[in-house]
Design an enzyme around this catalytic site. Structure first.
Site, PDB file in Angstrom:
ATOM      1  N   THR A 150     -40.176  26.520  -9.787  1.00  0.00           N
ATOM      2  CA  THR A 150     -40.414  25.161  -9.308  1.00  0.00           C
ATOM      3  C   THR A 150     -40.609  24.341 -10.580  1.00  0.00           C
ATOM      4  OG1 THR A 150     -42.819  25.445  -9.201  1.00  0.00           O
ATOM      5  CG2 THR A 150     -41.592  25.954  -7.189  1.00  0.00           C
ATOM      6  N   HIS A 151     -40.147  23.121 -10.566  1.00  0.00           N
ATOM      7  CA  HIS A 151     -40.177  22.279 -11.783  1.00  0.00           C
ATOM      8  C   HIS A 151     -39.443  22.943 -12.947  1.00  0.00           C
ATOM      9  CE1 HIS A 151     -43.513  20.174  -9.673  1.00  0.00           C
ATOM     10  NE2 HIS A 151     -43.882  21.408  -9.366  1.00  0.00           N
ATOM     11  N   GLU A 205     -19.014  22.698 -14.383  1.00  0.00           N
ATOM     12  CA  GLU A 205     -19.348  21.343 -14.837  1.00  0.00           C
ATOM     13  C   GLU A 205     -18.566  20.291 -14.051  1.00  0.00           C
ATOM     14  OE1 GLU A 205     -20.622  21.691 -19.416  1.00  0.00           O
ATOM     15  OE2 GLU A 205     -18.610  22.376 -19.003  1.00  0.00           O
ATOM     16  N   LYS A 247     -16.762  30.716 -28.002  1.00  0.00           N
ATOM     17  CA  LYS A 247     -17.167  30.013 -26.782  1.00  0.00           C
ATOM     18  C   LYS A 247     -16.506  30.515 -25.511  1.00  0.00           C
ATOM     19  CE  LYS A 247     -19.279  26.104 -27.144  1.00  0.00           C
ATOM     20  NZ  LYS A 247     -20.571  25.834 -26.549  1.00  0.00           N
ATOM     21  N   ASN A 250     -16.918  28.617 -21.933  1.00  0.00           N
ATOM     22  CA  ASN A 250     -17.602  27.490 -21.293  1.00  0.00           C
ATOM     23  C   ASN A 250     -17.365  27.458 -19.778  1.00  0.00           C
ATOM     24  OD1 ASN A 250     -18.535  26.483 -23.788  1.00  0.00           O
ATOM     25  ND2 ASN A 250     -16.586  25.444 -24.141  1.00  0.00           N
ATOM     26  N   ASN A 277      -2.076  -2.442  13.302  1.00  0.00           N
ATOM     27  CA  ASN A 277      -3.536  -2.310  13.239  1.00  0.00           C
ATOM     28  C   ASN A 277      -4.036  -1.053  13.957  1.00  0.00           C
ATOM     29  OD1 ASN A 277      -3.349  -4.685  11.919  1.00  0.00           O
ATOM     30  ND2 ASN A 277      -4.322  -5.944  13.491  1.00  0.00           N
ATOM     31  N   SER A 283       0.829  -1.207   0.000  1.00  0.00           N
ATOM     32  CA  SER A 283       0.000   0.000   0.000  1.00  0.00           C
ATOM     33  C   SER A 283       0.863   1.257   0.000  1.00  0.00           C
ATOM     34  CB  SER A 283      -0.921  -0.009   1.226  1.00  0.00           C
ATOM     35  OG  SER A 283      -0.160  -0.159   2.413  1.00  0.00           O
ATOM     36  N   GLN A 342      -7.370  -2.190   4.135  1.00  0.00           N
ATOM     37  CA  GLN A 342      -6.337  -1.370   3.493  1.00  0.00           C
ATOM     38  C   GLN A 342      -6.928  -0.601   2.308  1.00  0.00           C
ATOM     39  OE1 GLN A 342      -2.149  -2.716   3.182  1.00  0.00           O
ATOM     40  NE2 GLN A 342      -2.606  -3.010   1.030  1.00  0.00           N
ATOM     41  N   LYS A 359      -8.222   3.487   1.892  1.00  0.00           N
ATOM     42  CA  LYS A 359      -7.468   4.734   1.749  1.00  0.00           C
ATOM     43  C   LYS A 359      -7.617   5.445   0.414  1.00  0.00           C
ATOM     44  CE  LYS A 359      -4.401   2.974   5.079  1.00  0.00           C
ATOM     45  NZ  LYS A 359      -5.245   1.739   4.989  1.00  0.00           N
ATOM     46  N   SER A 362     -12.994  27.207 -26.595  1.00  0.00           N
ATOM     47  CA  SER A 362     -13.101  26.006 -27.408  1.00  0.00           C
ATOM     48  C   SER A 362     -11.959  26.014 -28.416  1.00  0.00           C
ATOM     49  CB  SER A 362     -14.445  26.000 -28.129  1.00  0.00           C
ATOM     50  OG  SER A 362     -14.356  25.246 -29.327  1.00  0.00           O
TER      51      SER A 362
END
Ligand code: ARG
Length: 455
Positions: free
Chosen positions: A152-153, A287, A280, A282, A107, A20, A319, A322, A274
């Site tokens: 709403t909606h 996102e 563009k 963006n 441990n 690990s 283990q 992590k 872009s």
């Protein structure tokens, strides 16, 4: 590595699946911190000599410097950070280094390290969340009077102020901070000294190590100490909820930035271009924040599935806690910081928000309320009359306020000119004075209260 019991070495694939160190080297600082505290306690209890403790401390500090200078040779055959540090310590100081692991097991060591690590991470995330609240509060104050459509909606519903809308997120973040603070409280107990699972026959002082590592006290049961990971699950659950909240704001920013809405702009600092379309701009950061819950929820699923049905106590399965945890912390940290940055950077476009208010009859409820208040109509009847007026306006392609008094009276003859006074978005918003409502005066009160309670 395992001394007398083993004569042969591991298969190549055994070493590969077992190691690990590739990821748990991130715990080096906490591992050294834990060993410093453990050796202090061993010396105080007379389990090791004071000179051994001093040699251990000197060696561990040098190892920390080696790691931080990029000079430490991490070895896969030594499995993990604990064995790497200890082996190096023995290499450096010999016999005293071999006494460090008295009354302790990997441990309890590993889970002490992870608790320390996550505690620091939680403190860092909480600072960022407070920054986010501050950014939201600043904008909410700036735009306490700025009118926009409330939805709403995703259908035009009633006018609100942009400040009120942003304050909704301040409350969500406040609850998220509360959940993570709860998680921090519960994880802040020290498992060190539980040893492998049963405790130890050495006269250790677990209260001492707990205190020196900043824990509220030692964990109460040695088997639970090494066999539980629910503090990680709790973080991932609470972190997922926060990531989900951030994704909603991110989605709104994406929407508001679109040509159709145009409610806000972000500067070049939080947008990208872009490679083919020169026009563009963006909202990539938004996102990516919108995408992050996948990682947090995925981590929760990974760790809870890994833990499910595991017999007590430590199993090597654990283990695998992590990598999801580390990725979740990194993802959440990025998401909160980027969101705070975008909120700071964001500029509202009140003209476009006003354009939005011209569609969808957002003051229809105000009209119905007027019929109740002034004419004494039962609300259900007022709802019906208003619906008929909306249908009339819609068929003419105009707003409610553009219907003539004659057209209004054709539906309900007692309507007077006074009705026009409630049909503007500004009047609508100003009238929403109920506690927690969108009236600018209420928004300013909410901002002040949140500054006092949350920052
Ligand atoms: N690398 C292990 C982990 O990450 C440390 C604990 C190993 N303990 C053991 N008995 N094999 O959980």
């Amino acid at each position: 590595m395992w001394g007398g019991r083993f004569t042969g070495g591991p298969a190549e694939i055994m070493e590969k699946i077992n190691a690990s160190i590739g990821f748990d080297k991130a715990l080096y600082k906490q591992d050294i911190q834990g060993s410093l505290a453990h050796s202090d306690m061993l010396a105080a209890q007379g389990v090791i000599a004071a000179e051994d403790r001093d040699a251990i401390h000197r060696g561990l500090k040098e190892i920390q410097e080696e790691i931080e200078a990029g000079k430490f040779d991490f070895k896969t055959e030594l499995e993990d950070i604990h064995m790497n540090v200890e082996a190096r310590l023995r290499e450096k100081i010999g016999d005293p280094g071999a006494r460090l692991h008295t009354g302790r097991s990997r441990n309890d060591q590993v889970i002490t390290d992870v608790r320390l690590w996550l505690r620091d991470a939680l403190d860092g995330i909480d600072d960022l969340m407070r920054d986010l609240q501050r950014a939201l509060l600043d904008k909410a104050e700036q735009y306490a009077d700025t009118l926009m459509p409330g939805y709403t909606h995703l259908q035009s519903a009633q006018p609100v102020t942009f400040g009120h809308h942003l304050m909704a997120y301040v409350e969500m973040v406040a609850r998220d901070r509360g959940r993570l603070a709860d998680c921090r409280k519960r994880l802040n107990e020290c498992p060190l000294g539980a040893a492998a699972l049963a405790g130890t026959s050495f006269p250790i002082d677990r209260h001492m190590t707990a205190k020196s590592l900043g824990f509220d006290g030692p964990t109460r049961n040695s088997m639970d100490s090494v066999g539980s990971r629910d503090f990680i699950l709790e973080f991932l659950a609470a972190g997922s909820i926060h990531a989900v909240h951030l994704s909603r704001l991110a989605e709104e920013i994406v929407m508001w930035m679109s040509d159709r809405f145009g409610f806000v702009t972000l500067s070049d600092a939080f947008t990208t271009g872009s490679s083919i379309m020169p026009q563009k701009k963006n909202p990539d950061a938004a996102e990516l924040v919108r995408a992050k819950p996948g990682r947090l929820l995925g981590a929760f699923i990974s760790v809870s599935t890994m833990m499910k049905g595991l017999p007590m106590t430590f199993c090597k399965d654990m283990q695998e806690d992590k990598e999801p945890l580390f990725d979740a912390v990194e993802s959440l940290t990025l998401a909160v910081a980027a969101t705070a940055g975008m909120v700071d950077d964001m500029t509202a476009r009140p003209d476009r928000m006003m354009d939005g208010l011209k569609q969808g009859f957002p003051t229809a409820t105000d009209l119905a309320d007027w019929l109740v208040r002034v004419l004494g109509l039962p609300f259900r009847d007022a709802h019906h009359v208003t619906g008929a007026l909306v249908a009339k306006a819609e068929s003419k392609g105009v707003d409610l306020a553009d219907l003539s008094i004659g057209e209004m009276q054709a539906v309900e003859k007692r309507i007077t000119d006074d009705i026009y006074s409630v049909l503007t978005p500004a009047a609508s918003v100003a009238s929403r004075m109920s506690f927690g409502g969108t009236a600018p005066a209420r928004v300013r009160e909410a901002v002040a209260a949140a500054r006092k309670d949350y920052l």
